[in-house]
Each structure stands twice: as structure tokens, then as C-alpha cells.
Design an enzyme around this catalytic site. Sequence first.
Site, PDB file in Angstrom:
ATOM      1  N   HIS A 142      -8.567  -4.204   8.648  1.00 13.78           N
ATOM      2  CA  HIS A 142      -8.106  -4.017   7.263  1.00 13.78           C
ATOM      3  C   HIS A 142      -6.842  -4.814   6.982  1.00 13.78           C
ATOM      4  CE1 HIS A 142      -5.686  -0.088   8.288  1.00 13.78           C
ATOM      5  NE2 HIS A 142      -4.900  -1.116   8.384  1.00 13.78           N
ATOM      6  N   ASP A 150       0.843  -1.195   0.000  1.00 14.17           N
ATOM      7  CA  ASP A 150       0.000   0.000   0.000  1.00 14.17           C
ATOM      8  C   ASP A 150       0.880   1.247   0.000  1.00 14.17           C
ATOM      9  OD1 ASP A 150       0.864  -0.267   2.643  1.00 14.17           O
ATOM     10  OD2 ASP A 150      -1.108  -0.781   3.422  1.00 14.17           O
ATOM     11  N   GLU A 159     -10.109  -0.961   3.525  1.00 12.95           N
ATOM     12  CA  GLU A 159     -10.919  -0.528   4.656  1.00 12.95           C
ATOM     13  C   GLU A 159     -12.300  -1.167   4.598  1.00 12.95           C
ATOM     14  OE1 GLU A 159      -9.116   0.805   6.734  1.00 12.95           O
ATOM     15  OE2 GLU A 159      -8.648   2.909   6.394  1.00 12.95           O
ATOM     16  N   ASN A 175      -9.136  -2.057  12.499  1.00 11.49           N
ATOM     17  CA  ASN A 175     -10.516  -2.242  12.035  1.00 11.49           C
ATOM     18  C   ASN A 175     -10.632  -3.467  11.133  1.00 11.49           C
ATOM     19  OD1 ASN A 175      -9.103  -1.329   9.867  1.00 11.49           O
ATOM     20  ND2 ASN A 175     -10.445   0.407   9.391  1.00 11.49           N
TER      21      ASN A 175
HETATM   22  C1  GLP Z   1      -1.599  -0.150   8.593  1.00  7.34           C
HETATM   23  C2  GLP Z   1      -1.218  -0.640   7.186  1.00  7.34           C
HETATM   24  C3  GLP Z   1      -1.235  -2.135   7.099  1.00  7.34           C
HETATM   25  C4  GLP Z   1      -0.675  -2.702   8.382  1.00  7.34           C
HETATM   26  C5  GLP Z   1      -1.694  -2.474   9.464  1.00  7.34           C
HETATM   27  C6  GLP Z   1      -1.226  -2.858  10.852  1.00  7.34           C
HETATM   28  O1  GLP Z   1      -2.519   0.877   8.532  1.00  7.34           O
HETATM   29  N1  GLP Z   1      -2.015  -0.101   6.132  1.00  7.34           N
HETATM   30  O2  GLP Z   1      -0.509  -2.568   5.962  1.00  7.34           O
HETATM   31  O3  GLP Z   1      -0.437  -4.083   8.242  1.00  7.34           O
HETATM   32  O4  GLP Z   1      -2.176  -1.141   9.439  1.00  7.34           O
HETATM   33  O5  GLP Z   1      -0.206  -2.000  11.280  1.00  7.34           O
HETATM   34  P1  GLP Z   1       0.674  -2.278  12.561  1.00  7.34           P
HETATM   35  O6  GLP Z   1       1.491  -3.479  12.249  1.00  7.34           O
HETATM   36  O7  GLP Z   1       1.529  -1.042  12.724  1.00  7.34           O
HETATM   37  O8  GLP Z   1      -0.248  -2.501  13.700  1.00  7.34           O
END
Ligand code: GLP
Length: 247
Positions: free
Chosen positions: A138, A67, A143, A136
Amino acid sequence: MDLVLLDDYDALSREAAARILETIAVKPDATLLLATGETPMGAYRELAEALARNPRDLSRLRPVQLDEYLDLEADDDRSLWGWMERAVVRPLGVPTGNVIRLAADGEDPEVAIASYEAALRAAGGIDLAVLGLGPNGHLGFNEPPAPADAPTRTVTLTPESVASNARYWGGAERVPRRAVTAGLDIILAARRTLLLVSGEPKRHILQRAVAGPVTPDVPASWLQRIEGVTLLADRAAWGPSAAVGRG
Ligand code: GLP
């Protein structure tokens, strides 16, 4: 879905790195869809250390970006490509040109999406997806609500994602509001998937994702429907009880 329960974040990171290494050993030109976010950082560190001890030829490895934020200048520190480059591409010594990038600097997102999809098709799809879990539910920036065939596309971040991304950049006001994400169509077609989940704050959404109903409202719940998924969770994320389907 297989569950591998690890004692803590360090153990989870070592296990994830070992599994990524297995894929690279079997297929030196593997396509690896690699999340940023905090969760996989330990795995990438462990992987770089393991490869420093036992070097391998990574000249044909194909990392794939998951992303990217939109509306940033090319050299903005918040670019997820920049994060990916610092955390995994450079430490591993993979040639930058091997990376299948999403929304390269200044490019029209629709043009970038078309070339991303074409490059992935040419590479034969994803061999291993290394994913984190959004608060959430995702995956990438798919989303909720997101159907299983959600394509690669531009998205507006939900307030929940803006709030969770605030910890990366020192405040919600520094979080870009728009992003482009690999679609669930691409993510769910990966031949193997590692879902990395750490820490007590993820416990509730993790249970919804792996043991709750499969629903667009929890995009990660689609992982229950596909083969080849391994959940690596630490005890803080998994909690004392709860059930998961195995196999
Ligand atoms: C982010 C990214 C994801 C990531 C997720 C969890 O917003 N878009 O690719 O895997 O949320 O993030 P984290 O590992 O910092 O909890």
C-alpha cells in the site's frame, strides 16, 4: 524509476533529506506530501538538522497529509496528524496553518475530503511525494486492490496493515480500523516521488512493487508507470540481487 541504493538506513535518511531540501531550495512554496510511518523519520530528523545549520524561509512551504485514522478523539496520541506535526511540521518550524490536512478533528470525512481536494487543486498539486511502502504494497492507506485512479476516500484497514501498524501503538488492539487516505489519483500525479524502503522485511514486497507486474493487487507497482520516481532503498531492503528498470 531511478534506483538509488544506500548502504544503510542512516545513509538513506541523509539522501532523502538532501533531496527534499533540493525541492525546497528550488521552490520555497512547494507542496510536499509527507508520509508518517517509521521509514521517513530519519529523513525528517536529518532535514530538521540541516535546516537548523542552514536556515531557510519555510513560511510558504505546504506540507500535505497523506493519511489519517478515523474514529479517534481529537487529542488522541494515535492521530497521524499529531505524528506528522511532532515529526516534521514542528521541528521544521513550518506554520501549522500551511498544512493541507486530511480529516481534521471531528469533521465529517466526506466534507474533509472535499476540502482537501479543493486545497490541493488550489495549490497546484503535489511537487514532491515522500512515501513509505506498506507490507502489502500500500501507499498511504490505498489497500490492495487499488486501481491507479483510486480517489481520496475512507477505507477499512486490511488485517496486514493492522498488524504492521501495531508496532506504532503497542498492539493490534490499539490500531484504529478505519482511515482516510489520499487517493492514488493524487499520489501518482505528484511531479516527483521519493519512495523510501528500508530493512529486510520489506524485501519481498519491494521486488513485487518495482520489478513485478503492475497490478491493483500491489498498489505501489503503479509507480512503475509514472515519471519522476526515485526509489531510495537500503541494502537490507534491496538484497544481494534482483533487477529494477532505470530511467
Ligand atoms: C503505514 C502508512 C503508510 C506508510 C507505510 C509504511 O501503514 N499508512 O503511509 O508509508 O505503512 O510504514 P513504515 O514506514 O512504518 O514501514
